[in-house]
Write a protein that holds these residues in place. Structure first.
Motif, PDB file in Angstrom:
ATOM      1  N   ARG A   6      -0.734  38.974 -23.648  1.00  0.00           N
ATOM      2  CA  ARG A   6       0.190  38.452 -22.625  1.00  0.00           C
ATOM      3  C   ARG A   6      -0.279  38.748 -21.204  1.00  0.00           C
ATOM      4  NH1 ARG A   6       3.921  37.527 -26.534  1.00  0.00           N
ATOM      5  NH2 ARG A   6       4.157  39.310 -27.919  1.00  0.00           N
ATOM      6  N   ASN A   7      -1.236  39.670 -21.072  1.00  0.00           N
ATOM      7  CA  ASN A   7      -1.739  39.998 -19.737  1.00  0.00           C
ATOM      8  C   ASN A   7      -2.808  39.037 -19.240  1.00  0.00           C
ATOM      9  OD1 ASN A   7      -0.442  42.747 -19.136  1.00  0.00           O
ATOM     10  ND2 ASN A   7      -1.163  42.924 -21.257  1.00  0.00           N
ATOM     11  N   PHE A   8      -3.285  38.143 -20.121  1.00  0.00           N
ATOM     12  CA  PHE A   8      -4.375  37.246 -19.724  1.00  0.00           C
ATOM     13  C   PHE A   8      -3.844  35.887 -19.285  1.00  0.00           C
ATOM     14  CE2 PHE A   8      -6.467  40.504 -22.139  1.00  0.00           C
ATOM     15  CZ  PHE A   8      -7.727  40.627 -21.543  1.00  0.00           C
ATOM     16  N   LEU A   9      -4.606  35.239 -18.420  1.00  0.00           N
ATOM     17  CA  LEU A   9      -4.243  33.915 -17.897  1.00  0.00           C
ATOM     18  C   LEU A   9      -4.632  32.829 -18.900  1.00  0.00           C
ATOM     19  CD1 LEU A   9      -5.284  33.583 -14.138  1.00  0.00           C
ATOM     20  CD2 LEU A   9      -3.057  33.081 -15.159  1.00  0.00           C
ATOM     21  N   LEU A  79     -15.483  34.170 -19.817  1.00  0.00           N
ATOM     22  CA  LEU A  79     -14.386  35.150 -19.815  1.00  0.00           C
ATOM     23  C   LEU A  79     -13.101  34.525 -19.288  1.00  0.00           C
ATOM     24  CD1 LEU A  79     -16.287  38.223 -18.342  1.00  0.00           C
ATOM     25  CD2 LEU A  79     -15.069  38.214 -20.533  1.00  0.00           C
ATOM     26  N   VAL A  80     -11.970  34.900 -19.888  1.00  0.00           N
ATOM     27  CA  VAL A  80     -10.667  34.517 -19.350  1.00  0.00           C
ATOM     28  C   VAL A  80     -10.156  35.742 -18.587  1.00  0.00           C
ATOM     29  CG1 VAL A  80      -8.298  33.845 -19.950  1.00  0.00           C
ATOM     30  CG2 VAL A  80     -10.233  32.964 -21.298  1.00  0.00           C
ATOM     31  N   HIS A  81      -9.751  35.532 -17.349  1.00  0.00           N
ATOM     32  CA  HIS A  81      -9.323  36.672 -16.529  1.00  0.00           C
ATOM     33  C   HIS A  81      -7.887  37.082 -16.827  1.00  0.00           C
ATOM     34  CE1 HIS A  81     -12.999  35.637 -14.334  1.00  0.00           C
ATOM     35  NE2 HIS A  81     -13.002  36.932 -14.064  1.00  0.00           N
ATOM     36  N   GLY A  85      -6.304  39.169 -12.076  1.00  0.00           N
ATOM     37  CA  GLY A  85      -7.643  38.808 -11.597  1.00  0.00           C
ATOM     38  C   GLY A  85      -8.797  39.648 -12.128  1.00  0.00           C
ATOM     39  N   LYS A  86      -8.564  40.450 -13.162  1.00  0.00           N
ATOM     40  CA  LYS A  86      -9.666  41.276 -13.692  1.00  0.00           C
ATOM     41  C   LYS A  86     -10.276  40.612 -14.946  1.00  0.00           C
ATOM     42  CE  LYS A  86      -7.861  45.525 -13.944  1.00  0.00           C
ATOM     43  NZ  LYS A  86      -6.480  45.589 -13.466  1.00  0.00           N
TER      44      LYS A  86
END
Ligand code: ADP
Ligand code: GN1
Ligand code: MG
Length: 359
Positions: A6-9, A79-81, A85-86
């Motif tokens: 859930r933390n990824f965009l 990569l998916v950020h 934004g990390k």
């Protein structure tokens, strides 16, 4: 994993996470979102990779560089950020990363044909060729002394001296076989120190299952598993691919009579690899390739044996003697390489002179 997702965009909310792959180190899942998009999500093994932020920075730099060389989204990992934004997420349960899934791809545990192995060699060769222009100095060493084979033998001696699990008595023959190679184990780094070999950006874990092939055409698409991309020798990459993919049996085959070097697969790999990097490698590097095959086989055998003595703390195991079984296949393969040493050397010599002759 789903919670961390859930933390990824992602393109839509995460829906499901199912384990996949046969890697020995990280935990890998196929993640899908509510719109049906697929991703690869991994929990990174942070007891093995001590500095995950530095590792992820390596991967970010390398994948961006590869993408600039070849913008096809199926030809390099993306990569998916995270929402902040990390390129990774970290919480009290661990470190996670997400890649876009490479659609219609397959990943092989074994090559069924020489052609498949040839194509995987081209993928690793072209990966190395593309990274020839990348500044190795910006990369961190994600596992120090990763392919320092002599140090690996030394670690085996330490594990044997500690004999934590009381297993040394069972593996005396394997232990002695490995120790007899102690002097030989330093050969690659000696050549590097003498200035005879070149430090390049290498993958360092070139198992066949670390390349994705196109499901329909069988052509190589994308090199994956970039945790160990760091400065190294071309012989490490060539050698590790041979020890895994040119063996006639699986890495954990119990019947050692089935474990041999397939010279035809060896040749196919050498042809594919050199078709991509043959022009970049020096004569010394070419001559180091068969040595790399032996050294990576010895090293991996020594690492499995060490982990067996240490109580299976590094590689994932599916049964109590898994690491011992794996160690035995590597040592048997090494014996077979010794038996075919002249042929291994002459295949490389022949391909080199064919190239020089312009054929
Ligand atoms: P491990 O460290 O566990 O070996 P890998 O990065 O090699 O992890 O991934 C494990 C498996 O997941 C691969 O063998 C492949 O089948 C699959 N995989 C990994 N990344 C992707 C991707 N981007 N697209 C499709 N499949 C992938
Ligand atoms: C590990 O992660 P995986 O399964 O691709 C290991 C390699 C070994 C290999 C043996 C970071 O690779 O070095 O050669 O197992 N990776 C690491 O199968 O130690
Ligand atoms: Mg892998």
């Amino acid at each position: 994993m789903l919670n961390a997702a859930r933390n990824f965009l992602l393109d839509a909310a995460p829906a499901a996470c199912v384990p996949m792959g046969n890697g020995h180190i990280n935990r890998t899942c196929l993640l899908t979102d509510e719109a049906g998009n697929k991703y690869t999500m991994q929990k990174i093994n942070d007891s093995i990779f001590k500095d995950v932020p530095a590792l992820m920075e390596n991967i970010r730099l390398v994948t961006e560089y590869l993408r600039a060389c070849d913008p096809d989204p199926r030809h390099s990992l993306q990569l998916v950020h995270t929402k902040d934004g990390k390129c990774f997420h970290h919480d009290e349960t661990g470190y996670y990363r997400v890649y876009r899934f490479v659609d219609e791809s397959v990943c092989l545990e074994r090559a069924e044909t020489q052609e498949e192995f040839f194509l995987s060699a081209q993928a690793f060769g072209s990966f190395q060729n593309q990274l020839a222009g990348f500044d190795a100095a910006v990369l961190s060493e994600t596992i120090p002394r990763f392919h320092d084979t002599a140090n690996r033998v030394n670690n085996l001696k330490i594990a044997a001296a500690n004999d934590k699990m009381g297993r040394l008595k069972e593996v005396q023959a394997e232990y002695e076989f490995a120790l007899a190679r102690e002097e030989e184990a330093g050969v690659m780094l000696k050549l590097l120190k003498e200035g005879k070999l070149k430090l390049r950006v290498t993958h360092n874990d070139t198992k066949l299952n670390n390349v994705l092939l196109d499901e329909r055409t069988g052509r190589a698409l994308c090199v994956i598993d970039l945790d160990t991309v760091m400065p190294g020798l071309c012989a490490y990459d060539f050698g590790d691919a041979i020890r895994y993919g040119a063996s006639t049996a699986a890495e954990d085959e119990r019947d050692l009579s089935r474990v041999n070097l397939s010279l035809s697969l060896y040749r196919a790999y050498a042809e594919g690899y050199l078709s991509e990097v043959g022009n970049v490698l020096t004569g010394e590097e070419l001559r180091s390739l068969p040595v790399g095959a032996k050294m990576m086989t010895l090293e991996t055998g020594v690492r499995f044996l060490t982990d067996y003595l240490d109580g299976d703390v590094y590689f994932k195991v599916a049964c109590p003697d898994h690491n011992l079984v794996r160690a035995r296949t590597q040592l048997k393969l090494l014996q077979d390489m010794d038996a075919h040493w002249d042929e291994m050397v002459s295949v490389i010599g022949e391909l080199d002179s064919r190239k020089k002759g312009g054929a």
